[in-house]
Design an enzyme around this catalytic site. Structure first.
Site, short mmCIF file in Angstrom:
data_model
loop_
_atom_site.label_atom_id
_atom_site.label_comp_id
_atom_site.label_asym_id
_atom_site.label_seq_id
_atom_site.Cartn_x
_atom_site.Cartn_y
_atom_site.Cartn_z
N ASP A 192 0.86 -1.18 0.00
CA ASP A 192 0.00 0.00 0.00
C ASP A 192 0.89 1.23 0.00
O ASP A 192 2.12 1.12 -0.07
CB ASP A 192 -0.94 0.01 1.21
CG ASP A 192 -2.33 0.56 0.85
OD1 ASP A 192 -2.40 1.75 0.49
OD2 ASP A 192 -3.31 -0.20 0.90
N HIS A 263 -2.75 3.15 -4.60
CA HIS A 263 -2.18 2.66 -3.34
C HIS A 263 -0.74 2.17 -3.57
O HIS A 263 -0.35 1.10 -3.09
CB HIS A 263 -3.04 1.53 -2.77
CG HIS A 263 -4.35 2.01 -2.20
ND1 HIS A 263 -4.42 2.71 -1.03
CD2 HIS A 263 -5.62 1.89 -2.66
CE1 HIS A 263 -5.71 3.00 -0.77
NE2 HIS A 263 -6.44 2.52 -1.76
N ASP A 329 -8.52 -0.48 -6.41
CA ASP A 329 -9.47 0.43 -5.77
C ASP A 329 -8.86 1.81 -5.57
O ASP A 329 -7.63 1.97 -5.52
CB ASP A 329 -9.91 -0.13 -4.42
CG ASP A 329 -8.75 -0.28 -3.45
OD1 ASP A 329 -7.69 -0.81 -3.87
OD2 ASP A 329 -8.88 0.14 -2.28
N GLU A 330 -9.72 2.78 -5.43
CA GLU A 330 -9.35 4.13 -4.98
C GLU A 330 -8.14 4.69 -5.74
O GLU A 330 -7.23 5.27 -5.14
CB GLU A 330 -9.09 4.12 -3.47
CG GLU A 330 -10.32 3.74 -2.67
CD GLU A 330 -10.07 3.65 -1.17
OE1 GLU A 330 -10.99 3.97 -0.40
OE2 GLU A 330 -8.96 3.24 -0.76
N TRP A 396 -16.83 -4.27 -1.97
CA TRP A 396 -16.64 -3.63 -0.67
C TRP A 396 -17.49 -2.38 -0.49
O TRP A 396 -17.84 -2.02 0.63
CB TRP A 396 -15.16 -3.30 -0.46
CG TRP A 396 -14.64 -2.11 -1.24
CD1 TRP A 396 -14.17 -2.10 -2.51
CD2 TRP A 396 -14.53 -0.76 -0.76
NE1 TRP A 396 -13.76 -0.84 -2.87
CE2 TRP A 396 -13.98 0.01 -1.81
CE3 TRP A 396 -14.85 -0.13 0.44
CZ2 TRP A 396 -13.73 1.38 -1.70
CZ3 TRP A 396 -14.60 1.24 0.56
CH2 TRP A 396 -14.04 1.98 -0.50
N ASP A 423 -12.58 -2.98 11.28
CA ASP A 423 -11.96 -1.82 11.92
C ASP A 423 -13.01 -0.79 12.32
O ASP A 423 -12.71 0.13 13.09
CB ASP A 423 -10.91 -1.18 10.99
CG ASP A 423 -11.46 -0.89 9.60
OD1 ASP A 423 -12.11 -1.78 9.03
OD2 ASP A 423 -11.23 0.22 9.09
N TRP A 471 -8.69 -3.66 8.36
CA TRP A 471 -7.74 -2.63 7.93
C TRP A 471 -7.07 -2.02 9.16
O TRP A 471 -7.70 -1.83 10.19
CB TRP A 471 -8.46 -1.56 7.12
CG TRP A 471 -9.16 -2.12 5.92
CD1 TRP A 471 -10.48 -2.38 5.76
CD2 TRP A 471 -8.53 -2.55 4.70
NE1 TRP A 471 -10.73 -2.93 4.53
CE2 TRP A 471 -9.55 -3.04 3.85
CE3 TRP A 471 -7.22 -2.55 4.25
CZ2 TRP A 471 -9.28 -3.54 2.58
CZ3 TRP A 471 -6.96 -3.04 2.98
CH2 TRP A 471 -7.97 -3.53 2.16
N THR A 472 -5.78 -1.70 9.06
CA THR A 472 -5.01 -1.43 10.28
C THR A 472 -4.48 -0.01 10.39
O THR A 472 -3.55 0.23 11.16
CB THR A 472 -3.84 -2.43 10.39
OG1 THR A 472 -2.95 -2.25 9.28
CG2 THR A 472 -4.34 -3.86 10.44
#
Length: 556
Positions: A192, A263, A329-330, A396, A423, A471-472
């Site tokens: 990422d 990402h 994604d994104e 998602w 999360d 997700w962290t």
């Protein structure tokens, strides 16, 4: 003998709930005693499960569980392919006890392994420890028969190790926790903007440079708090081989995720030629130290394609999974709209816009992976601009992407954020540590339905299964990961495995009663879960801002 299904008391409170549990074996029978004289009779194809029982249940009970010899009680392990036809899954199993015999039958080795997990649960919470803690020499096994099979073939957990690195031992621990809940797909989010976590030998700077960031935001990206120390780490290729082998012994498939084209700032920081060099000075970029979505995305050049083909060549050598996740994604497109290189590529390919450019990028790797016998899977944004026929979708952003994909003939894994992003906070109130997103309680997760009612029966066949995502960004260590993941992962596991009624008709009160026993198992496993009454004092994060969203999440 009673043929009626039991409502299990806490000592036989199985999670996930089995398809059927009856009071004794057909023809009558009694429970069994497992003691130092109990041996394992491992028939052909069952040796790995026998080894797992010895090393795991044997360690917890202090019993040798040696190969069976005449005269003692026994645990009989068998592969019975007929169970697949009877129960409708190659992962089906049957487990029963009668006097000196406990028989575990699986339609396959995987089914046998899930039966062994149920055997462990029925022995009681102490069977989940790593060494004996009592002087017990006998373990009672109840007089029950369990016949069981999963609803879905993809029962997944995503663990994001890119934002906060989890050392290898922590990953192995989570594979054990997955196995204990009969989950079978580990989605390994390895790259990422904030870190690259896998050694690629032909590109050593991915480990040397892209795996470390100078500092980390503490809390949500709006927080003013920083942890002013380097954070990072990566898995060597031998680490990856160990993780994959450890997972395989537990019948878990490891699906790696290598993010493209968004990402990707960590990779660009290590290899600036991957970025949009005609728009920004990519040599000035560092591994990102903030959360959110970076504008620094991969350039749509042949150089980038060849680089990632090299990455994926090594990834395919390490991961036997049929599916390879490419993110997708994104992907912010501001740099592409300013880039002459990107505009030229759009024109040369006859594309309409930047969305179709992303579709071309993903399509390239779909064809590349397909030529090597693998299947591409990506987040639902890969639908934008068109999607190659063989690709699968992780839905998602609610259910919509999954519905669209299934209707277009694509396979889908349902993981809508409003239900299974673990999360997100578990309760309202200021005590919840770093509150993110909507409130998603244990009951909310239990009432999640992976197959949308909008789909026809034929379309629903494209739903491979479901997945919970962890997700962290705001989960800085293993204890925080545990807190957000459990006990909700237990509810998710039942949704993924068991054939439950419609959400409104599910017996959540009964699930809570079974959780009473399951909390004791989690305690024995050392899981720092959220207690039903709320966080313990050391689990709170007072003064660390989050991003709570009020109200109910959208249904779709």
């Amino acid at each position: 003998m009673s043929d009626e299904p039991l409502f299990p008391e806490p000592d036989v409170a199985l999670i996930p709930a089995p398809a059927g549990i009856t009071a004794s074996l057909p023809g009558g029978g009694t429970g069994s005693v497992i003691d130092e004289h109990t041996g394992i009779e491992a028939t052909e194809g069952t040796e790995r499960v026998a080894r797992w029982l010895r090393t795991t249940v044997g360690a917890a009970t202090g019993l040798p569980l040696a190969p069976h010899r005449a005269g003692g009680s026994r645990v009989l392990l068998r592969i019975d392919p007929a169970l697949e036809d009877e129960l409708g899954s190659p992962e089906a199993y049957q487990l029963g006890a009668d006097g000196g015999l406990v028989a575990i039958d699986g339609a396959s080795e995987a089914g046998l392994f899930w039966g062994a997990q149920t055997f462990r649960q029925l022995l009681g919470p102490e069977a989940f420890r790593r060494a004996p803690v009592t002087g017990r020499t006998e373990w009672e096994f109840p007089a029950v028969t369990v016949r069981d099979a999963p609803r879905f073939r993809w029962r997944g957990l995503l663990l994001d190790v890119a934002r906060h690195f989890m050392p290898k031992d922590g990953v192995l621990r989570y594979l054990d926790l997955m196995a204990a809940h009969k989950l079978n797909v580990f989605h390994f989010h390895l790259t990422d903007d904030q870190g690259w976590r896998i050694e690629i030998k032909r590109y050593p700077k991915l480990a040397e440079t892209a795996s470390w960031r100078a500092r980390s935001k503490f809390g949500h990206r709006a927080s003013l708090l920083w942890e002013e120390k380097p954070h990072g780490g990566y898995y060597t290729q031998d680490d990856i081989r160990e993780i994959v082998a450890y997972a395989a012994e537990r019948h878990i498939t490891v699906v790696p995720e290598i993010d493209v084209p968004g990402h990707s700032q960590a990779a660009i920081a290590a290899y600036p030629e991957l970025g949009n060099t005609d728009v920004i000075d990519t040599t000035a970029l560092d591994v990102w130290d903030n959360w959110g979505i970076s504008a620094n995305v991969l350039a749509p050049t042949d150089t980038t394609l060849r680089f990632y083909e090299g990455v994926f060549e090594e990834v395919l050598e390490l991961f036997p999974s049929r599916f390879i996740h490419v993110g997708g994604d994104e992907c912010r497109k501001e740099q592409w709209t300013e880039s002459v290189t990107a505009k030229t590529r759009i024109a040369d390919l006859g594309l309409a816009d930047e969305d179709e450019l992303q579709s071309w990028f993903i399509g390239h790797f779909d064809a590349w992976l397909s030529a090597r016998g693998r299947r591409l899977i990506g987040w639902d944004e890969i639908l934008e601009g068109g999607l190659a026929r063989g690709a699968a979708v992780s839905s998602w952003r609610g259910y919509g992407g999954g519905i669209a994909a299934a209707r277009a003939g694509h396979d889908v894994v349902m993981c809508p954020e409003q239900y299974v992003y673990l999360d997100h906070r578990q309760a309202p109130g200021e005590d919840e540590p770093v509150p993110i997103g909507f409130v998603r309680t244990l009951e909310d997760v239990y009432r999640f339905e992976p197959v949308p009612a909008d789909l026809t029966e034929a379309e629903a066949l494209h739903v491979l299964g479901t997945q919970a995502n962890v997700w962290t960004e705001v989960l800085e260590d293993a204890a925080r990961v545990d807190y957000q993941t459990f006990p909700r992962l237990a509810a998710f596991a039942e949704v993924a495995w068991s054939r439950l009624p419609a959400p409104a008709e599910r017996d959540f009160a009964g699930f809570e009663r079974r959780m009473t026993a399951h909390y004791a198992r989690l305690d024995a496993l050392g899981v720092a879960y959220r207690p039903p009454a709320g966080p313990r004092p050391w689990q709170r994060r007072p003064g660390v801002p989050g991003r709570p969203v009020e109200g109910l999440p959208p249904d779709r």
